[in-house]
Design an enzyme around this catalytic site. Structure first.
Site, PDB file in Angstrom:
ATOM      1  N   SER A  55       0.825  -1.210   0.000  1.00  0.00           N
ATOM      2  CA  SER A  55       0.000   0.000   0.000  1.00  0.00           C
ATOM      3  C   SER A  55       0.865   1.270   0.000  1.00  0.00           C
ATOM      4  O   SER A  55       1.541   1.556  -0.968  1.00  0.00           O
ATOM      5  CB  SER A  55      -0.950  -0.030   1.188  1.00  0.00           C
ATOM      6  OG  SER A  55      -1.895   1.003   1.109  1.00  0.00           O
ATOM      7  N   ASP A 109      -2.536   6.167  -3.349  1.00  0.00           N
ATOM      8  CA  ASP A 109      -1.395   5.502  -2.731  1.00  0.00           C
ATOM      9  C   ASP A 109      -0.920   4.401  -3.668  1.00  0.00           C
ATOM     10  O   ASP A 109      -1.366   4.306  -4.814  1.00  0.00           O
ATOM     11  CB  ASP A 109      -1.763   4.965  -1.348  1.00  0.00           C
ATOM     12  CG  ASP A 109      -2.932   3.987  -1.386  1.00  0.00           C
ATOM     13  OD1 ASP A 109      -3.668   3.966  -2.384  1.00  0.00           O
ATOM     14  OD2 ASP A 109      -3.122   3.235  -0.409  1.00  0.00           O
ATOM     15  N   ASP A 125      -1.412   1.201  -3.995  1.00  0.00           N
ATOM     16  CA  ASP A 125      -2.344   0.207  -4.529  1.00  0.00           C
ATOM     17  C   ASP A 125      -3.716   0.780  -4.843  1.00  0.00           C
ATOM     18  O   ASP A 125      -4.635   0.045  -5.213  1.00  0.00           O
ATOM     19  CB  ASP A 125      -2.474  -0.980  -3.579  1.00  0.00           C
ATOM     20  CG  ASP A 125      -3.111  -0.606  -2.233  1.00  0.00           C
ATOM     21  OD1 ASP A 125      -2.967   0.559  -1.813  1.00  0.00           O
ATOM     22  OD2 ASP A 125      -3.727  -1.483  -1.603  1.00  0.00           O
ATOM     23  N   ASP A 132      -6.243   1.912  -3.160  1.00  0.00           N
ATOM     24  CA  ASP A 132      -7.461   1.731  -2.384  1.00  0.00           C
ATOM     25  C   ASP A 132      -7.822   3.029  -1.656  1.00  0.00           C
ATOM     26  O   ASP A 132      -8.877   3.140  -1.043  1.00  0.00           O
ATOM     27  CB  ASP A 132      -7.343   0.566  -1.396  1.00  0.00           C
ATOM     28  CG  ASP A 132      -6.261   0.758  -0.340  1.00  0.00           C
ATOM     29  OD1 ASP A 132      -5.436   1.681  -0.472  1.00  0.00           O
ATOM     30  OD2 ASP A 132      -6.224  -0.048   0.616  1.00  0.00           O
TER      31      ASP A 132
END
Length: 451
Positions: A102, A241, A243, A245
């Site tokens: 992340s 960020d 990833d 999410d």
């Protein structure tokens, strides 16, 4: 489950430094454990990864574990976390695995697990995985039942079609999007263009060294984005960020949107029942009062928000960090869909700066104190027992997640250990900035004294 079983999962999956906390042995074991838990021979497992340099290596190790237990591995390649959650649901898979750290620096990596409905594994499921690994209760198969691998990259086009159907956006909004050289580098700019936005993309070439900026979408790391938005007269800036999410917004003046205020105006627009965390501002409650809505608070972590959404049949849920869940689409946090929601607000109600400035401000401080993982438990025991004594006018001590101490004038402070990094986090909100700094200093001094 017994207390001696080692804990692998934090607040958002398993995460740590590659070669130390995240090893190939752990990756193989995770593959075998999820395969054993999710059904064994013939089970379908979706597998994706972000742009980190160690991802293919870890993907191969996880794949080996899955195949050894007879699973059919559905590889979608480099993909943002929301696509993995969506693909798990869309392909009717038995589980999903996302290899990502992340927002952590490039030397980190990790693993997140997803249910068939696209929701992150609950805590009891994570404990079961830990137990299987600890006891080595793997359901391995013979050579003739070893699983197969299939590439299913076509699911990307399904995701694009379905997420665009969720948007109600008119052409023309000028957007600058910063993908942090992460997993959404191709997908987020493409979707924004397909809904009609005029898009300028920066840091949108996947690179596991994150040369454009570090993947944490902090104010320090988003200076370039903030300057570009203001310089070219864009309507909004969007940052992800590593990833994707999460989503962070920059208003048309080049200012980073206040996390809590942005969450509050989205909650108000959606209405009904919304879920947020113990560290979210009171401004969300104020906005929901305007529309007769209801705020449900839970522990920090998107899995806890997801659980509360499901348990309360809520319409929306989100953390101030920019991790938002849209249950009418998928139970996986989705920074790309979150960006579309904020663009809709800009088109409907005008400049984002005006909308944010209209929300009452409560001075907020989010800080952290360096703390090694082995120290966290003892420090938190002392915080629970003693911190409320040194603060003034305490009216409530809430231990639902860490220690949240409320004061008579409405000020509050939350002390909790990070589940992913070596920090003790201090989050507080006060009636004025002087009191905010006073509370922060008292808490930091107390924790540093313990360390």
């Amino acid at each position: 489950m017994t207390s001696e079983i080692p804990k692998l999962f934090g607040t958002s999956g398993i995460r740590g430094k590659v070669g130390y906390d995240i090893t190939l042995d752990i990756a193989v074991n995770i593959g075998m454990a999820i395969a054993s838990y999710a059904g064994g021979i013939g089970s379908k497992i979706v597998l994706g990864y972000d742009s980190r340099t160690s991802n293919v290596m870890i993907e191969n190790a996880v794949t080996a574990g899955l195949l050894q237990c007879g699973c059919h591995v559905l590889k979608i390649g480099m993909a943002p976390t929301p696509l993995v959650g969506y693909a798990t649901m869309k392909l009717k898979a038995d589980a999903g695995i996302m290899i990502t750290a992340s927002h952590n620096p490039p030397e980190y990596n990790g693993i997140k697990l997803w249910n068939p409905d696209g929701m992150a594994y609950r805590q009891d499921q994570e404990r079961k995985i830990e137990e299987i690994i600890h006891k080595r209760n793997f359901k391995t198969v013979s050579w003739k039942d070893i699983g197969k691998v299939e590439e299913v990259k076509y699911v990307v086009s399904d995701y694009i079609t379905d997420i665009i159907a969720q948007a109600n956006i008119k052409p023309g909004t000028k957007v600058v999007v910063d993908c942090a050289n992460g997993a959404a580098s191709y997908l987020s700019p493409l979707i924004l263009r397909k809904v009609g936005c005029s898009v300028v993309a920066i840091n949108s070439q996947p690179d596991g060294f994150f040369p454009g900026r570090m993947p944490e979408p902090s104010q320090k790391n988003l200076q370039e984005l903030m300057k570009i938005v203001k310089a070219i007269g864009a309507d909004i800036g969007i940052a992800h960020d590593g990833d994707a999410d999460r989503m962070i917004a920059i208003d048309e003046k080049g200012r980073m949107a206040d996390f809590d205020k942005l969450l509050a105006i989205v909650c108000r627009e959606i209405g009904g029942k919304v879920v947020t965390t113990v560290d979210a501002s009171l401004c969300t409650d104020k906005c929901m009062d305007e529309v007769g809505g209801h705020v449900i608070r839970t522990k920090v972590g998107d899995v806890h928000v997801a659980e509360a959404i499901e348990d309360n049949n809520a319409q929306f849920g989100g953390e101030p960090s920019g991790t938002w869940l849209h249950p009418n689409f998928c139970m996986c946090p989705d920074g790309i869909l979150s960006a579309l929601r904020v663009i809709e607000l800009v088109q409907k109600y005008g400049p984002l700066s005006d909308q944010l400035d209209a929300i009452p401000s409560y001075p907020t401080i989010r800080d952290k104190v360096n703390c090694e993982n082995f120290q966290k438990e003892l420090i938190m025991e002392n915080v629970k027992a003693k911190l409320h004594i040194i603060l003034e006018d305490v009216v409530d001590v809430n231990q639902i997640d860490g220690v949240r101490i409320s004061m008579a004038d409405g000020s509050w402070v939350l002390i909790r250990p990070s589940g992913t990094e070596s920090f003790i986090r201090i989050t507080l909100e006060a009636t004025n900035i002087e009191k905010a700094h006073m509370i922060r200093n008292q808490c930091a001094k107390f924790i540093e004294g313990l360390i």
